[in-house]
Design an enzyme around this catalytic site. Structure first.
Site, short mmCIF file in Angstrom:
data_model
loop_
_atom_site.label_atom_id
_atom_site.label_comp_id
_atom_site.label_asym_id
_atom_site.label_seq_id
_atom_site.Cartn_x
_atom_site.Cartn_y
_atom_site.Cartn_z
N ASN A 152 0.80 -1.23 0.00
CA ASN A 152 0.00 0.00 0.00
C ASN A 152 0.84 1.28 0.00
OD1 ASN A 152 0.77 -0.61 2.64
ND2 ASN A 152 -1.00 0.42 3.51
N GLU A 249 4.30 -4.65 11.85
CA GLU A 249 3.29 -3.63 11.55
C GLU A 249 2.20 -4.31 10.75
OE1 GLU A 249 3.15 -0.80 12.79
OE2 GLU A 249 5.18 -0.10 13.24
N CYS A 283 -3.44 0.72 6.66
CA CYS A 283 -3.60 -0.18 7.81
C CYS A 283 -4.28 0.47 8.99
CB CYS A 283 -2.22 -0.69 8.22
SG CYS A 283 -1.07 0.66 8.47
N GLU A 457 7.75 1.92 14.86
CA GLU A 457 8.52 2.59 13.82
C GLU A 457 8.50 4.09 14.12
OE1 GLU A 457 6.83 0.79 10.06
OE2 GLU A 457 8.83 -0.09 10.07
P1 NAD Z 1 0.69 -9.66 3.16
O1 NAD Z 1 0.69 -10.10 4.58
O2 NAD Z 1 -0.01 -10.49 2.17
O3 NAD Z 1 2.19 -9.51 2.63
C1 NAD Z 1 3.12 -8.65 3.26
C2 NAD Z 1 4.51 -9.04 2.83
O4 NAD Z 1 4.86 -10.30 3.41
C3 NAD Z 1 4.68 -9.23 1.32
O5 NAD Z 1 5.94 -8.72 0.94
C4 NAD Z 1 4.64 -10.73 1.16
O6 NAD Z 1 5.32 -11.20 0.02
C5 NAD Z 1 5.34 -11.19 2.42
N1 NAD Z 1 5.04 -12.55 2.87
C6 NAD Z 1 3.93 -13.29 2.65
N2 NAD Z 1 4.04 -14.49 3.25
C7 NAD Z 1 5.24 -14.51 3.88
C8 NAD Z 1 5.93 -15.46 4.69
N3 NAD Z 1 5.38 -16.64 5.00
N4 NAD Z 1 7.15 -15.14 5.18
C9 NAD Z 1 7.69 -13.93 4.92
N5 NAD Z 1 7.10 -13.00 4.15
C10 NAD Z 1 5.87 -13.27 3.64
O7 NAD Z 1 0.13 -8.18 3.20
P2 NAD Z 1 -0.24 -7.24 1.95
O8 NAD Z 1 -1.47 -7.77 1.34
O9 NAD Z 1 0.97 -7.01 1.11
O10 NAD Z 1 -0.54 -5.86 2.68
C11 NAD Z 1 -1.74 -5.55 3.26
C12 NAD Z 1 -1.68 -5.79 4.76
O11 NAD Z 1 -0.62 -5.03 5.32
C13 NAD Z 1 -2.93 -5.32 5.47
O12 NAD Z 1 -3.30 -6.26 6.46
C14 NAD Z 1 -2.49 -4.03 6.13
O13 NAD Z 1 -3.23 -3.66 7.26
C15 NAD Z 1 -1.08 -4.32 6.45
N6 NAD Z 1 -0.32 -3.07 6.63
C16 NAD Z 1 0.10 -2.72 7.87
C17 NAD Z 1 0.78 -1.53 8.06
C18 NAD Z 1 1.23 -1.11 9.41
O14 NAD Z 1 2.15 -0.28 9.49
N7 NAD Z 1 0.69 -1.61 10.49
C19 NAD Z 1 1.05 -0.71 6.97
C20 NAD Z 1 0.62 -1.11 5.71
C21 NAD Z 1 -0.07 -2.30 5.55
#
Ligand code: NAD
Length: 483
Positions: A152, A249, A283, A457
């Site tokens: 995002n 996060e 998020c 962070e």
């Molecule tokens: P996601 O969990 O699908 O993927 C996040 C990252 O993790 C990607 O780079 C993905 O390739 C990697 N990943 C997936 N499986 C993994 C594994 N088993 N081991 C290591 N890495 C792995 O999330 P997304 O769809 O890319 O992003 C959306 C999510 O992120 C939402 O839930 C959102 O709330 C969250 N988010 C949180 C914050 C925050 O600061 N709290 C900020 C932005 C987004």
């Protein structure tokens, strides 16, 4: 439209390609067209990235903090000088309107680099008097950190992780989301141009397996993930097995509470920002908007009137305020939640279907009369769908706001500041706002409680998460031994 980088990865100061890696197609969400083709990191690419980072960190970690800071400040200068080019790339990668990427993404990333460049030289240990003998502490870098990003805010996430890591003497191997792989490559290129030694910030592409390979490699000292709660649970478990530090996060379903004495126009504006900015893909969004019953209809009518005026369209056009979802998968997921909300009896106030501006648009959508048990009130949608719930009393709304596994953010709108502080004091959330929403300046800690994550962070708090304390006892007299 094309945004093909020179190669998929940026490792040890240069572009690196290995076409044996699984293909990754990058689409521009504005139209759905393919703008780049990359490959996931193979074991050989990962090895080069991790080994290179280990080698580079040894010297970087010993440098004077002001010298490290100077490199980061140069990178800030480059980012600000190229702001338009970087905003354009971010819009191509994410589909977010250019009016957002000009002010939010790279500018926030540059702020983080600037802040930690300034902070790093002030990080010191302490001396502990022990009656003649004494001890002192040193805040040392952790070593090589892995950064794993969500899609995002790809460039902001890369900067928010790289800035404290590098300023405090670590190296970082960063894996962007496979959905938005371009911004982090640009950061790696800029850091080299700014004079950063090769290998300190390596970018490798790939899906979950590549992230998992980083989280389990014994040479990685820390994993900082931005992603969903289920991914966080996996990565945290993998990191725990190797006794690694983590910052998580993760997702949220944050409450935004509007009391009857609030400035309603500000509350409506904040609710819109906290649900429709970046097409709702944030998020910390306040996706459960609790409105006190006496002002509910007034709130909804102003909200509907302002939502109807949102300018959706071509993300590259200056006037566009609202773009598409990032991918077909996300688009379909969000529409699925909208259908479920209708089926479960929520009242549709506006929006409620796909947009006609392009293949990945969803209309800004508001549901009222949402109850705590509806799916829309419990699960993270990550799209432009606002749930409005109503409440009577302060005590009731606090209990309901906390009735979730998540604990990322929370907001309160009220003219009664005593109440604002009292309510925030009882909400289980890491990042909170009173009479504001979703502002995340680098000076302020950002993070979560409960299932939404741990670690912080930004701000001074991040120093704790990118350094470790070495304690040194200094004897000043003969050793007193019974043997
Ligand atoms: P996601 O969990 O699908 O993927 C996040 C990252 O993790 C990607 O780079 C993905 O390739 C990697 N990943 C997936 N499986 C993994 C594994 N088993 N081991 C290591 N890495 C792995 O999330 P997304 O769809 O890319 O992003 C959306 C999510 O992120 C939402 O839930 C959102 O709330 C969250 N988010 C949180 C914050 C925050 O600061 N709290 C900020 C932005 C987004």
């Amino acid at each position: 439209m094309k945004a093909q980088p020179k190669a998929s990865h940026f490792v040890n100061g240069d572009w690196l390609e290995d076409t044996a890696g699984a293909p990754i197609e990058v689409i521009y969400p504005g139209t759905g067209e393919t703008i780049a083709r990359l490959h996931a990191a193979t074991p050989a690419v990962l090895e080069a990235a991790i080994a290179g980072a280990v080698a580079a960190q040894a010297e970087w970690g010993r440098r004077r903090p002001v010298e490290r800071a100077r490199v980061l400040m140069k990178a800030v200068e480059i980012i600000r000088a190229r702001s338009e080019e970087l905003a354009l790339l971010e819009t191509l990668d994410t589909g977010k309107p250019i009016q957002e990427t000009r002010v939010a993404d790279w500018p926030s990333g540059a702020d983080a680099l600037e802040y930690f460049a300034g902070l790093a030289p002030t990080v010191t240990g302490e001396t502990i008097p022990l009656g003649g003998d004494f001890a002192y502490t040193i805040r040392e870098p952790l070593g090589v950190c892995a950064g794993i990003g969500a899609w995002n805010y790809p460039s902001q996430i890369a900067c928010w992780k790289a800035a404290p890591a590098l300023a405090l003497g670590n190296a970082m191997v960063f894996k962007p989301s496979e959905v938005t792989p371009l911004g982090a490559l640009k950061l790696a290129e800029i850091l080299i141009e700014a004079g950063m030694p090769a290998g300190l910030f390596n970018v490798v592409q790939g899906r979950g397996e590549v992230g998992a390979a980083l989280a389990t490699d014994p040479r990685i000292a820390k994993v900082s993930l931005t992603g969903s709660v289920p991914t966080g649970a996996k990565v945290y478990a993998a990191a725990a097995a190797g006794m690694k530090h983590v910052t998580m996060e993760l997702g949220g379903k944050s409450p935004l509470i509007v009391f009857e004495d609030a400035d309603l126009d500000s509350a409506v504006g904040a609710a819109m920002l906290g649900n429709f900015y970046s097409s709702g893909q944030i998020c910390s969004n306040g996706t459960r908007v609790f409105v006190q019953r006496s002002v509910k209809e007034a709130f909804l009518s102003r909200l509907a009137a302002r939502t109807a005026k949102i300018v959706a369209g071509d993300p590259l056009a200056d006037e566009t305020q609202f773009g598409p979802l990032v991918s077909a998968a996300q688009h379909d997921k969000v529409l699925g939640y909208i259908e479920k909300a209708k089926a479960e009896g929520a009242r549709l106030v506006c929006g409620g279907s796909a947009g006609n501006e392009g293949p990945l648009f969803v209309q800004p959508t508001v549901f009222a009369d949402v109850t705590d048990t509806m799916t829309l009130a419990r699960e993270e949608v990550f799209g432009p769908v606002m749930a409005v719930l109503d409440f009577e009393t302060e005590e009731e709304v606090i209990a309901r706001a906390n009735g979730t596994e998540f604990g990322l953010a929370a907001g309160v709108f009220t003219a009664d500041l005593a109440r604002g502080h009292r309510v925030i004091g009882q909400l289980a959330a890491g990042t909170c706002w009173i009479n504001a929403y979703n502002l995340t300046p680098v000076e302020m800690p950002f993070g979560a409680v409960k299932a939404s994550g741990l670690g912080r962070e930004n701000s001074r708090a991040a120093v704790e998460h990118y350094t470790q304390v070495k304690a040194v006892y200094v004897g000043t007299g003969p050793v007193d031994s019974p043997y």
